[in-house]
Design an enzyme around this catalytic site. Structure first.
Site, mmCIF file in Angstrom:
data_model
loop_
_atom_site.group_PDB
_atom_site.id
_atom_site.type_symbol
_atom_site.label_atom_id
_atom_site.label_comp_id
_atom_site.label_asym_id
_atom_site.label_seq_id
_atom_site.Cartn_x
_atom_site.Cartn_y
_atom_site.Cartn_z
ATOM 1 N N THR A 1 38.664 34.752 28.149
ATOM 2 C CA THR A 1 39.114 35.805 29.074
ATOM 3 C C THR A 1 40.548 35.502 29.498
ATOM 4 O OG1 THR A 1 36.872 36.208 29.845
ATOM 5 C CG2 THR A 1 38.618 37.013 31.250
ATOM 6 N N PHE B 1 43.463 36.061 32.225
ATOM 7 C CA PHE B 1 43.663 36.383 33.643
ATOM 8 C C PHE B 1 45.168 36.494 33.908
ATOM 9 C CE2 PHE B 1 39.428 35.444 35.457
ATOM 10 C CZ PHE B 1 38.837 34.799 34.381
#
Ligand SMILES: O=C(O)C(=O)C[C@]1(C(=O)O)C=C[C@@H](O)C=C1
Length: 444
Positions: A320, A322
């Site tokens: 992921t 960010f």
């Protein structure tokens, strides 16, 4: 680190409180008076003020002010928020003069803060309290004056976003927030110095909500961090897979484990909740014995749950991305790889999107991401074509990430050209690329 001088960070500029800063004129006069109040009582007061900051703005013709005071005396961090009403109330307690009056004022100040914060163990200050000369670092954006950087994230302890916040700022104090929007506001209202929010995942794709919020709020992207996401199936001690009737987690986590759950024979109901660790917390608090959570192994530790299956993401390399957000942009550089994120609405003319993209291609600037979102204020365009009647088109905002710094002439020229084909253009941030290798990162 204790710090006894008074500083004010005002719209990004940090200054030591001096008579000059007290002469600030309307609309900031309330703010200035408040600073003078604390300055005069600051010498003898048991309160040591590490840093002060605040803002003032006009809403419906009224000036509203908010101010944060950070007290870092004990290596702990306490933040007090005042609104204008409290400031005025506070000022009415104020007496000028020395001696007994000053002492009374100090006591009143202490009582007031205890009343506001319920915090009553403030230390006695040193008597010798000479002002420290300002240095360049005082004018840099936060982190401020030795205090711990507070980083807002969405979720509860054990969430991947918390791990991302700690990867981005290893010494930080993570600040959990219920929603993404709360994390944005925490930074805007000076309750936190940064926010770290997920924007895309290698399996689940973009987190659209955060793209929309980036536009709605005025924060700047100051960095990015990529986090390997290693999911576990968590249940209460003694619960087996056969007992499960339901799996709960963040929608992204459910999407990232969809096939594995089926492969594990878990064709049970799946329910979305706000965050992965929140799912674990909910099961633990309610001792649910028919429900499992998809969350990190840190969440298993925190909430006392068993790991029924480890590494249940559909792809071992699940990552992921960010972004780190701050009130102030950072100064772009060219001595290390930078990325820039922009958002624009294209002109209605034919071929304008192609022209926008070719502005980068002609300059050899690599695009790493393009995302479109509906233009909420103007979702449809109706074109009246004489031959075929009226047609409706969806209107989009385009988000682009490209590999160049805004300090790079190529990027500046590309954006200058873009303005010809766009009706709206905003730079969301120019920031160092996360180039740390992902392999070998410990599983979360
Ligand atoms: O729920 C969490 O733990 C989060 O940090 C949120 C989140 C997300 O929004 O994508 C972060 C990383 C993972 O991709 C799954 C969930």
């Amino acid at each position: 680190m204790a710090c006894d001088e008074l500083y004010c960070t005002f719209f990004g500029q940090t200054m030591q409180i001096s008579s000059a800063s007290l002469r600030m004129s309307s609309p900031f006069s309330d703010f200035a008076m408040r600073l003078s109040t604390l300055r005069r009582s600051g010498r003898k007061s048991p309160l040591r003020i590490g840093c002060m900051h605040g803002y003032s703005n006009r809403t419906n013709g009224r000036i509203t002010s908010q101010m944060g005071i950070e007290n870092n005396t004990h290596g702990e961090h306490h933040s007090y928020l005042y609104n204008q009403h409290l400031v005025q109330e506070r000022m009415s307690m104020e007496n000028s003069g020395d001696g007994q009056q000053q002492q009374q004022q100090d006591l009143a100040e202490r009582a007031y803060l205890v009343q506001v914060n319920g915090y009553d163990s403030l230390a006695t200050p040193k008597d010798l309290n000479l002002p420290r000369p300002l240095s360049i670092s005082d004018f840099a954006p936060a982190p401020m004056h030795g205090s711990t950087l507070r980083v807002a994230y969405q979720g509860v302890p054990g969430a991947y976003s918390e791990a991302a916040a700690c990867k981005a700022y290893p010494e930080c104090e993570p600040v959990p927030c219920e929603q993404f929007e709360a994390a944005f506001q925490a930074v805007e209202l000076w309750l936190a110095d940064r926010a770290v929010l997920p924007v895309e995942n290698s399996l689940g794709g973009s987190i659209h909500r955060n793209y929309d919020l980036l536009l709605r709020h005025r924060l700047h992207i100051v960095g990015e961090v990529q986090l390997p996401v290693h999911h576990c199936l968590l249940a209460m001690p003694g619960v087996s897979k056969a007992d499960l009737r339901r799996v709960i987690s963040h929608p992204q986590a459910l999407a990232q484990c969809e096939h594995t759950l089926t492969r594990l024979g878990l064709s049970v109901a799946r329910e979305a909740v706000d965050d992965t660790a929140g799912a674990a917390q909910f099961i633990a608090e309610n001792n649910l014995r028919d429900t499992a959570a998809i969350a990190s192994n840190r969440a298993a530790e925190i909430y006392g749950m068993n790991i029924l299956a480890n590494g249940i993401q559909d792809d071992a390399g699940n990552v992921t991305r960010f972004v780190m957000l701050a009130r102030e942009p950072i100064i772009p550089r060219v001595d290390r790889p930078f990325k820039t994120s922009i958002v624009f609405a294209k002109e209605e003319a034919t071929g304008s999107l192609f022209k926008v993209l070719s502005a980068f291609a002609f300059r050899d600037i690599n695009l790493t991401k393009i995302e479109s979102r509906p233009q909420r204020k103007k979702p449809l365009r109706i074109v009246d074509d004489n031959n075929s009647g009226k047609s409706q088109y969806f209107e989009y905002l385009f988000y682009i990430d490209f590999e160049a710094s805004m300090a790079d002439k190529r990027a500046q020229n590309a954006l200058a050209e873009l303005q010809e084909f766009t009706s709206f253009l905003r730079v969301l941030g120019s920031y160092p690329m996360d180039v740390t290798p992902l392999v070998g990162s410990p599983p979360l």
